[in-house]
Design a protein around this motif. Sequence first.
Motif, PDB file in Angstrom:
ATOM      1  N   SER A 222     -14.939  -0.792   1.029  1.00  0.00           N
ATOM      2  CA  SER A 222     -15.059  -0.428  -0.174  1.00  0.00           C
ATOM      3  C   SER A 222     -15.178   1.118  -0.279  1.00  0.00           C
ATOM      4  N   GLY A 223     -14.821   1.462  -1.538  1.00  0.00           N
ATOM      5  CA  GLY A 223     -14.482   2.813  -1.974  1.00  0.00           C
ATOM      6  C   GLY A 223     -13.311   3.447  -1.560  1.00  0.00           C
ATOM      7  N   ALA A 224     -12.391   2.580  -1.043  1.00  0.00           N
ATOM      8  CA  ALA A 224     -10.761   2.931  -0.919  1.00  0.00           C
ATOM      9  C   ALA A 224     -10.081   3.375  -2.182  1.00  0.00           C
ATOM     10  N   SER A 225      -9.311   4.409  -2.502  1.00  0.00           N
ATOM     11  CA  SER A 225      -8.532   4.619  -3.546  1.00  0.00           C
ATOM     12  C   SER A 225      -7.278   3.802  -3.581  1.00  0.00           C
ATOM     13  N   VAL A 226      -7.007   3.270  -4.598  1.00  0.00           N
ATOM     14  CA  VAL A 226      -5.784   2.403  -4.879  1.00  0.00           C
ATOM     15  C   VAL A 226      -5.082   3.217  -6.047  1.00  0.00           C
ATOM     16  N   GLU A 227      -3.691   3.538  -5.956  1.00  0.00           N
ATOM     17  CA  GLU A 227      -2.984   4.389  -6.685  1.00  0.00           C
ATOM     18  C   GLU A 227      -1.787   3.434  -7.139  1.00  0.00           C
ATOM     19  N   ILE A 228      -1.308   3.503  -8.254  1.00  0.00           N
ATOM     20  CA  ILE A 228      -0.137   2.945  -8.763  1.00  0.00           C
ATOM     21  C   ILE A 228       0.817   4.229  -9.020  1.00  0.00           C
ATOM     22  N   ASN A 229       1.824   4.582  -8.208  1.00  0.00           N
ATOM     23  CA  ASN A 229       2.963   5.375  -8.656  1.00  0.00           C
ATOM     24  C   ASN A 229       2.125   6.780  -8.489  1.00  0.00           C
ATOM     25  N   ARG A 230       1.650   7.160  -7.470  1.00  0.00           N
ATOM     26  CA  ARG A 230       0.911   8.512  -7.092  1.00  0.00           C
ATOM     27  C   ARG A 230       0.296   9.026  -8.248  1.00  0.00           C
ATOM     28  N   GLY A 231      -0.878   8.021  -8.711  1.00  0.00           N
ATOM     29  CA  GLY A 231      -1.691   8.683  -9.625  1.00  0.00           C
ATOM     30  C   GLY A 231      -1.417   8.029 -11.144  1.00  0.00           C
ATOM     31  N   LEU A 232      -0.267   7.434 -11.447  1.00  0.00           N
ATOM     32  CA  LEU A 232      -0.130   6.968 -12.643  1.00  0.00           C
ATOM     33  C   LEU A 232      -1.388   6.160 -13.259  1.00  0.00           C
ATOM     34  N   ALA A 233      -1.951   5.461 -12.599  1.00  0.00           N
ATOM     35  CA  ALA A 233      -3.244   4.632 -12.488  1.00  0.00           C
ATOM     36  C   ALA A 233      -3.819   4.758 -11.167  1.00  0.00           C
TER      37      ALA A 233
END
Length: 108
Positions: A42-53
């Motif tokens: 839990s609490g892991a950061s998931v990013e699409i294309n380096r922060g797009l979302a």
Amino acid sequence: VSVDSQGYLTKQAGHYQVRIGSDPGAGVLLGQVIDDKSQPVSGASVEINRGLASQTTNGTGNYNFNSAIAGTGWEIRVRKAGYADAVASANIAASGSTTRNFQLTPIP
């Protein structure tokens, strides 16, 4: 959507790429993040294309982008302190659902 100096689509780039044509639509990107013992992270950061979302996983390690921009070759990166980053690519179909699960490895 902006493009950084290495060609990655990101909202933080200093220049932009304009695509003229029909709207690519949106799809769903979802999955679960687990550790090396198959326990949810839990609490892991998931990013699409380096922060797009971006978003964080919930208590069961799940994430869900309900309206991800459809396209091919999206970079999905998962980060959590104490673990090595995990990266995978995803093709998101308009009005479709794509599942990408991740297993994080603890940093010794």
